[in-house]
Design a protein around this motif. Structure first.
Motif, PDB file in Angstrom:
ATOM      1  N   GLU A  60     -62.952  38.642  56.750  1.00 36.69           N
ATOM      2  CA  GLU A  60     -63.056  37.553  57.716  1.00 36.69           C
ATOM      3  C   GLU A  60     -63.452  38.108  59.079  1.00 36.69           C
ATOM      4  O   GLU A  60     -63.239  39.284  59.386  1.00 36.69           O
ATOM      5  CB  GLU A  60     -61.717  36.812  57.825  1.00 36.69           C
ATOM      6  CG  GLU A  60     -60.553  37.695  58.255  1.00 36.69           C
ATOM      7  CD  GLU A  60     -59.244  36.940  58.317  1.00 36.69           C
ATOM      8  OE1 GLU A  60     -59.263  35.796  58.802  1.00 36.69           O
ATOM      9  OE2 GLU A  60     -58.228  37.483  57.876  1.00 36.69           O
ATOM     10  N   TRP A  61     -64.046  37.232  59.890  1.00 34.32           N
ATOM     11  CA  TRP A  61     -64.462  37.623  61.230  1.00 34.32           C
ATOM     12  C   TRP A  61     -63.373  37.273  62.234  1.00 34.32           C
ATOM     13  O   TRP A  61     -62.773  36.202  62.154  1.00 34.32           O
ATOM     14  CB  TRP A  61     -65.761  36.929  61.621  1.00 34.32           C
ATOM     15  CG  TRP A  61     -66.950  37.407  60.868  1.00 34.32           C
ATOM     16  CD1 TRP A  61     -67.627  36.744  59.888  1.00 34.32           C
ATOM     17  CD2 TRP A  61     -67.621  38.655  61.034  1.00 34.32           C
ATOM     18  NE1 TRP A  61     -68.671  37.498  59.430  1.00 34.32           N
ATOM     19  CE2 TRP A  61     -68.699  38.676  60.114  1.00 34.32           C
ATOM     20  CE3 TRP A  61     -67.417  39.757  61.859  1.00 34.32           C
ATOM     21  CZ2 TRP A  61     -69.566  39.764  60.003  1.00 34.32           C
ATOM     22  CZ3 TRP A  61     -68.285  40.836  61.759  1.00 34.32           C
ATOM     23  CH2 TRP A  61     -69.341  40.836  60.837  1.00 34.32           C
ATOM     24  N   ARG A 147     -75.314  36.331  65.460  1.00 33.07           N
ATOM     25  CA  ARG A 147     -75.426  34.874  65.490  1.00 33.07           C
ATOM     26  C   ARG A 147     -76.400  34.488  66.589  1.00 33.07           C
ATOM     27  O   ARG A 147     -76.501  35.164  67.615  1.00 33.07           O
ATOM     28  CB  ARG A 147     -74.046  34.237  65.755  1.00 33.07           C
ATOM     29  CG  ARG A 147     -74.078  32.719  65.847  1.00 33.07           C
ATOM     30  CD  ARG A 147     -72.670  32.138  65.923  1.00 33.07           C
ATOM     31  NE  ARG A 147     -72.056  32.284  67.211  1.00 33.07           N
ATOM     32  CZ  ARG A 147     -72.304  31.501  68.272  1.00 33.07           C
ATOM     33  NH1 ARG A 147     -73.201  30.539  68.185  1.00 33.07           N
ATOM     34  NH2 ARG A 147     -71.669  31.684  69.404  1.00 33.07           N
ATOM     35  N   ASP A 151     -76.904  28.471  65.986  1.00 33.81           N
ATOM     36  CA  ASP A 151     -75.982  28.549  64.856  1.00 33.81           C
ATOM     37  C   ASP A 151     -74.611  27.996  65.236  1.00 33.81           C
ATOM     38  O   ASP A 151     -74.292  27.837  66.423  1.00 33.81           O
ATOM     39  CB  ASP A 151     -75.832  29.992  64.378  1.00 33.81           C
ATOM     40  CG  ASP A 151     -77.150  30.567  63.871  1.00 33.81           C
ATOM     41  OD1 ASP A 151     -77.990  29.773  63.394  1.00 33.81           O
ATOM     42  OD2 ASP A 151     -77.337  31.796  63.954  1.00 33.81           O
ATOM     43  N   GLY A 152     -73.792  27.724  64.215  1.00 32.45           N
ATOM     44  CA  GLY A 152     -72.433  27.272  64.475  1.00 32.45           C
ATOM     45  C   GLY A 152     -71.594  28.360  65.121  1.00 32.45           C
ATOM     46  O   GLY A 152     -71.890  29.557  65.003  1.00 32.45           O
ATOM     47  N   ASN A 154     -68.858  29.611  64.384  1.00 33.00           N
ATOM     48  CA  ASN A 154     -68.243  30.552  63.444  1.00 33.00           C
ATOM     49  C   ASN A 154     -69.223  31.047  62.384  1.00 33.00           C
ATOM     50  O   ASN A 154     -68.813  31.677  61.402  1.00 33.00           O
ATOM     51  CB  ASN A 154     -67.040  29.899  62.741  1.00 33.00           C
ATOM     52  CG  ASN A 154     -65.910  29.584  63.712  1.00 33.00           C
ATOM     53  OD1 ASN A 154     -65.526  30.426  64.509  1.00 33.00           O
ATOM     54  ND2 ASN A 154     -65.399  28.369  63.643  1.00 33.00           N
ATOM     55  N   ASP A 155     -70.491  30.770  62.578  1.00 34.24           N
ATOM     56  CA  ASP A 155     -71.508  31.136  61.583  1.00 34.24           C
ATOM     57  C   ASP A 155     -72.031  32.543  61.862  1.00 34.24           C
ATOM     58  O   ASP A 155     -73.194  32.747  62.222  1.00 34.24           O
ATOM     59  CB  ASP A 155     -72.652  30.114  61.605  1.00 34.24           C
ATOM     60  CG  ASP A 155     -73.626  30.320  60.459  1.00 34.24           C
ATOM     61  OD1 ASP A 155     -73.259  31.023  59.500  1.00 34.24           O
ATOM     62  OD2 ASP A 155     -74.759  29.793  60.528  1.00 34.24           O
ATOM     63  N   TRP A 156     -71.161  33.529  61.672  1.00 30.98           N
ATOM     64  CA  TRP A 156     -71.535  34.922  61.880  1.00 30.98           C
ATOM     65  C   TRP A 156     -71.998  35.528  60.560  1.00 30.98           C
ATOM     66  O   TRP A 156     -71.369  35.332  59.524  1.00 30.98           O
ATOM     67  CB  TRP A 156     -70.365  35.725  62.448  1.00 30.98           C
ATOM     68  CG  TRP A 156     -69.984  35.312  63.825  1.00 30.98           C
ATOM     69  CD1 TRP A 156     -69.048  34.393  64.185  1.00 30.98           C
ATOM     70  CD2 TRP A 156     -70.548  35.808  65.048  1.00 30.98           C
ATOM     71  NE1 TRP A 156     -68.986  34.275  65.553  1.00 30.98           N
ATOM     72  CE2 TRP A 156     -69.887  35.132  66.110  1.00 30.98           C
ATOM     73  CE3 TRP A 156     -71.526  36.746  65.354  1.00 30.98           C
ATOM     74  CZ2 TRP A 156     -70.187  35.379  67.439  1.00 30.98           C
ATOM     75  CZ3 TRP A 156     -71.823  36.999  66.678  1.00 30.98           C
ATOM     76  CH2 TRP A 156     -71.155  36.317  67.703  1.00 30.98           C
ATOM     77  N   LYS A 157     -73.074  36.274  60.601  1.00 25.66           N
ATOM     78  CA  LYS A 157     -73.614  36.947  59.423  1.00 25.66           C
ATOM     79  C   LYS A 157     -73.499  38.454  59.605  1.00 25.66           C
ATOM     80  O   LYS A 157     -73.675  38.966  60.709  1.00 25.66           O
ATOM     81  CB  LYS A 157     -75.078  36.541  59.204  1.00 25.66           C
ATOM     82  CG  LYS A 157     -75.280  35.043  59.040  1.00 25.66           C
ATOM     83  CD  LYS A 157     -76.742  34.706  58.935  1.00 25.66           C
ATOM     84  CE  LYS A 157     -76.963  33.203  58.813  1.00 25.66           C
ATOM     85  NZ  LYS A 157     -76.517  32.488  60.033  1.00 25.66           N
TER      86      LYS A 157
END
Length: 274
Positions: A60-61, A147, A151-152, A154-157
């Protein structure tokens, strides 16, 4: 002289050519000093100590700010909460957001900024119960995410994930050996990005402690981790490319003129002329 490309210039032409080159060189110095910003900039970011409730292997981030999922953070590893709740070192995640906020405004990176170089600075407190060993190895688990603004929150890649080791070089003089004083530790190389394609980068660093394997048992009492990030300024890159763009046709014109003079000779061009 037959076969010589160089022409015999008059004093007037030679002086005019010298003045032209001098003015061109002077203009580049003035552009660099008056128009272009500093080639690079430095950011110093203190890691936010977030608490991980699950296993230290969870992916998780942990976001220090700006996300819907709040980071359950502690101010210090000596916080009363750490002792009351029995929080272990494996539950602490050092989180960094690059670039940081300035004057209440969230900064973002640009593709004009060509590189990002980071190093780590460790704050290690002197404590005779947890001494720094001789030539210790610092092992950490680092994840880098990215991100963009659209992006959202919490939308971390994930960009990279690695378990790294660095040799610690920490010194303290005998007169500083008082509980609470810090060791003087050298900077540690972290990571480097050759280009910045995304607006934001998130770094999560875990420092696992495993007594049975001897992992991070001789690094002393780690209090904080700082990330020092050096990036190239976008304004400098724009000025740099603008000068190159202006000079490219001039250089090509000179090259074409020179080659035409070569081809006008009655002999084939030699290796130096080619």
């Amino acid at each position: 002289m037959a076969g010589v490309v160089l022409e015999t210039l008059s004093w007037k032409k030679l002086i005019a050519l010298g003045i032209l080159l001098l003015l061109l060189l002077l203009s580049f110095f003035l552009i660099g000093g008056l128009v272009a910003p500093n080639p690079s900039n430095v950011m110093v970011v203190l890691g936010t100590k977030c608490l991980s409730k699950g296993s230290h292997m969870q992916q998780e981030w942990f976001i220090p700010f700006g996300g819907n999922e709040k980071c359950d953070s502690i101010k210090s590893v000596d916080d009363d909460r750490v002792w009351d709740e029995g929080i272990s070192a494996n539950q602490i995640v050092f989180s960094f957001w690059l670039p940081y906020m300035r004057d209440g405004k969230q900064l973002d990176f640009s593709r004009w900024q060509q590189m990002l170089l980071t190093v780590m600075q460790l704050d290690i407190k002197y404590d005779p119960k947890f001494p720094v060993g001789k030539d210790p190895t610092f092992q950490f688990d680092a994840r880098i995410g990215y991100r963009n603004k659209e992006d959202g929150v919490n939308d971390w890649k994930e960009l990279a994930h690695s378990l790294e080791e660095r040799k610690l070089d920490c010194q303290i003089t005998p007169d500083k050996m008082v509980i609470g004083n810090q060791y003087n530790c050298s900077l540690l190389a972290f990571f480097e990005l050759g280009s910045l394609h995304y607006d934001y980068y998130l770094i999560n660093v875990r420092v696992p402690v495993e007594p049975y394997k001897g992992i991070n048992m001789e690094i002393g009492s780690l209090m904080d981790i700082w990330v020092i990030a050096i990036h190239q300024n976008g304004g400098f890159t724009k000025v740099w490319i603008s000068i190159k763009t202006v000079m490219l046709p001039i250089v090509l014109a000179v090259l074409i003129w020179f080659w035409r003079r070569i081809m006008m000779l009655t002999r084939p061009p030699n290796l130096l002329e080619r």
